[in-house]
Write an enzyme that holds these catalytic residues in place. Sequence first.
Site: not given
Length: 259
Positions: A75, A182
């Site tokens: 992440c 992302c």
Amino acid sequence: MSSNAKIGLFDSGIGGVTVLREAVKLLPNEEYVFFSDSINNPYGDKSDEEIISRCDEIVNMLINEKGCKAIIIACNTASAKAVKSLREKYSSTPILAIEPAYKMVHDNNPLGFTLIMATKGTIQSEKFRRLYYSYYNHKTSLLTCVGLADLIEQDKKQELRDYLNEHLGAYKGKAQNVVLGCTHYPLAKKEICDVLGDVNFFDGSKGISTRLKYILEENDLLSDRQDGCTIDFIDTSESEEAREQKKERFFRLLREEQI
């Protein structure tokens, strides 16, 4: 530490499957644990303190309960906010942190305009700012994609298309390179191409997987198993039905190839 111990990955949801896909290609005989923190998704608009605290809980579990020999923070927001404190606290375990692949644009020296798509938490982080200004050129724009990861996580197809049309429309015919900052965003490559046309995508999944392999080799931690990988998927959705739905989608996405 046994070389046959597991490799842990975690994300605010299932976006990190894009990292796991690349890791399995390079390391097909390892055991993996993937932790999807759906109940706390998205991380992108949480405070630094919230992210650091939650990441600490997850890494503690992966190391002390699951016995992981290495951890990948799959992440970008969690990597930007928490990796420093995690490495200090769990110094005996390799912790790898993904980051937006802006350096890849620089290293490959492609011509044209570059658009960096990322969460607010990533873009505002000190770690990303150092990366950005190390390789900055005037033909680059930052796009803070508030809510995009959640639309991808929830698999809201029409809302996703509407969002991308609204936020990316101004870059059609302008952007040649798109940094997907992302791990959820590579799951929307087709929809992004529908808006922008044919672009060059850059994300950090291959790079961090290559780094993982190198670290395991360097520390003599490569698995000696030859019977393929195993993957333990853990999700924190509130209901069993939601957890099962996430699990089914996760393994379907794991088998799919990106465009």
